[in-house]
Design a protein around this motif. Structure first.
Motif, PDB file in Angstrom:
ATOM      1  N   LEU A 251       0.835  -1.196   0.000  1.00  0.00           N
ATOM      2  CA  LEU A 251       0.000   0.000   0.000  1.00  0.00           C
ATOM      3  C   LEU A 251       0.877   1.256   0.000  1.00  0.00           C
ATOM      4  CD1 LEU A 251      -2.877  -0.970   2.477  1.00  0.00           C
ATOM      5  CD2 LEU A 251      -2.974  -0.798  -0.013  1.00  0.00           C
ATOM      6  N   HIS A 252       2.061   1.124  -0.554  1.00  0.00           N
ATOM      7  CA  HIS A 252       2.993   2.236  -0.650  1.00  0.00           C
ATOM      8  C   HIS A 252       3.220   2.561  -2.125  1.00  0.00           C
ATOM      9  CE1 HIS A 252       7.029   4.119   0.886  1.00  0.00           C
ATOM     10  NE2 HIS A 252       6.367   4.911   0.072  1.00  0.00           N
ATOM     11  N   VAL A 253       2.712   3.697  -2.560  1.00  0.00           N
ATOM     12  CA  VAL A 253       2.904   4.137  -3.944  1.00  0.00           C
ATOM     13  C   VAL A 253       4.153   4.992  -4.007  1.00  0.00           C
ATOM     14  CG1 VAL A 253       1.924   5.400  -5.884  1.00  0.00           C
ATOM     15  CG2 VAL A 253       0.437   4.071  -4.379  1.00  0.00           C
ATOM     16  N   ARG A 254       5.072   4.638  -4.877  1.00  0.00           N
ATOM     17  CA  ARG A 254       6.366   5.306  -4.979  1.00  0.00           C
ATOM     18  C   ARG A 254       6.408   6.227  -6.201  1.00  0.00           C
ATOM     19  NH1 ARG A 254       6.422   0.442  -2.708  1.00  0.00           N
ATOM     20  NH2 ARG A 254       7.832   0.053  -0.966  1.00  0.00           N
ATOM     21  N   PRO A 255       7.295   7.231  -6.180  1.00  0.00           N
ATOM     22  CA  PRO A 255       7.318   8.228  -7.263  1.00  0.00           C
ATOM     23  C   PRO A 255       8.069   7.780  -8.498  1.00  0.00           C
ATOM     24  CG  PRO A 255       8.949   8.795  -5.607  1.00  0.00           C
ATOM     25  CD  PRO A 255       8.229   7.580  -5.069  1.00  0.00           C
TER      26      PRO A 255
END
Length: 299
Positions: A251-255
């Protein structure tokens, strides 16, 4: 273009200073420099600097919750529109595409990933659009970037997905029964007849499921069967970086920067049923050649 290595050396030192833990600066800032100055290098080599700090995690959670709430709002609005349009099936398809364009673009804006789109001149073809699939972000991109008059094909169980599944059915998209091969083939034939009858395009994930690690999976034969029955050209959409931006089970969206590349249409006018396996391999090999090393299938 630089006439000497001085500029490159300066940038390298600048990047090293960002990565130096004694500098007190975040990895995120180093990422921004690399994305800005060498985006093609990042995408080509799949270079990725992870940042699991608590600030980054909170920002990611805020973005995901904002996406969920925003999608609920647009889904509810378009569900009401679809109910009013029940007597007009084609208009529901069109409204479903408009919903996808609005919602998909909005969700990508909320997530904030840099996106590079190539070959956009091919996205107005009446065709069978296919895409590799390794992340929930792929769905957002497909919703946004497929043309009006396009229907999706999904397993029949999608109807049980809260809100989205019901809107999918209301938008008159196609479902197939994958419970056994005979049912699946008959469902594909019905889908092909509906596409020809209503002058539509199709979007389908030829892998049949989402890749767990971003590497290209073997292709199912369904898209070739559809091509043989509709004689529509195939337009491959090659998605790069989405598996790094939103990893399976996370649930971690990275750039991470993303790339969407449309390849030129592949004519199917002269395709023959006895060469189905050859066509599947040809298109799969085409994808493998376009993807970075870390997304290509293992031997």
């Amino acid at each position: 273009m630089e006439s000497s290595g001085g500029g490159a050396l300066l940038r390298n030192r600048r990047l090293e200073s960002f990565l130096d833990t004694s500098s007190g600066l975040r990895v995120e800032e180093a990422q921004k420099i690399l994305v800005k100055e060498k985006p093609e290098l990042w995408l080509k080599k799949d270079v990725y600097m992870d940042d699991n700090g608590w600030v980054s995690s909170i920002i990611s959670w805020i973005r995901i919750v904002t996406c969920f709430v925003s999608m609920m709002v647009t889904t509810f609005i378009w569900a009401l529109i679809m109910v009013v349009l029940i007597p007009w099936p084609y208009e529901r398809i069109r409204q479903g595409n408009i919903y996808g364009h609005v919602t998909g673009r909005m969700l990508m804006w909320i997530l904030g990933n840099p996106i590079k789109i190539e070959g956009a001149e091919y996205n107005n073809e009446r065709a069978i659009y296919i895409s590799n699939h390794a992340s929930p972000i792929d769905i957002f991109l497909i919703m946004w970037l497929t043309p009006t008059g396009t229907v999706g094909i999904a397993k029949k169980e999608i109807v049980w997905y809260p809100l989205f599944g019901q809107l999918y059915v209301l938008a008159n998209h196609l479902r197939i029964d994958r419970s056994n091969p005979t049912s699946a083939i008959e469902s594909m034939k019905e889908a092909a007849r509906a596409v020809v009858r209503n002058n539509l395009s199709l979007i389908i994930f030829p892998e049949g499921t989402r890749s767990k690690n971003g590497r290209l999976l073997p292709f199912k034969k369904g898209f070739v069967h559809l091509a043989l029955q509709t004689r529509l050209p195939i337009v491959p959409m090659v998605l790069t970086g989405t598996h790094q931006a939103w990893r399976k089970g996370s649930l971690h969206v990275r750039p991470t920067p993303l790339a969407v590349k449309y390849l030129p249409p592949i004519s199917t006018e002269n395709w023959k049923a006895e060469k189905i396996d050859d066509y599947v391999k040809m298109v799969h090999d085409l994808y493998a050649a376009q993807l970075p090393e870390t997304q290509r299938p293992l031997a």
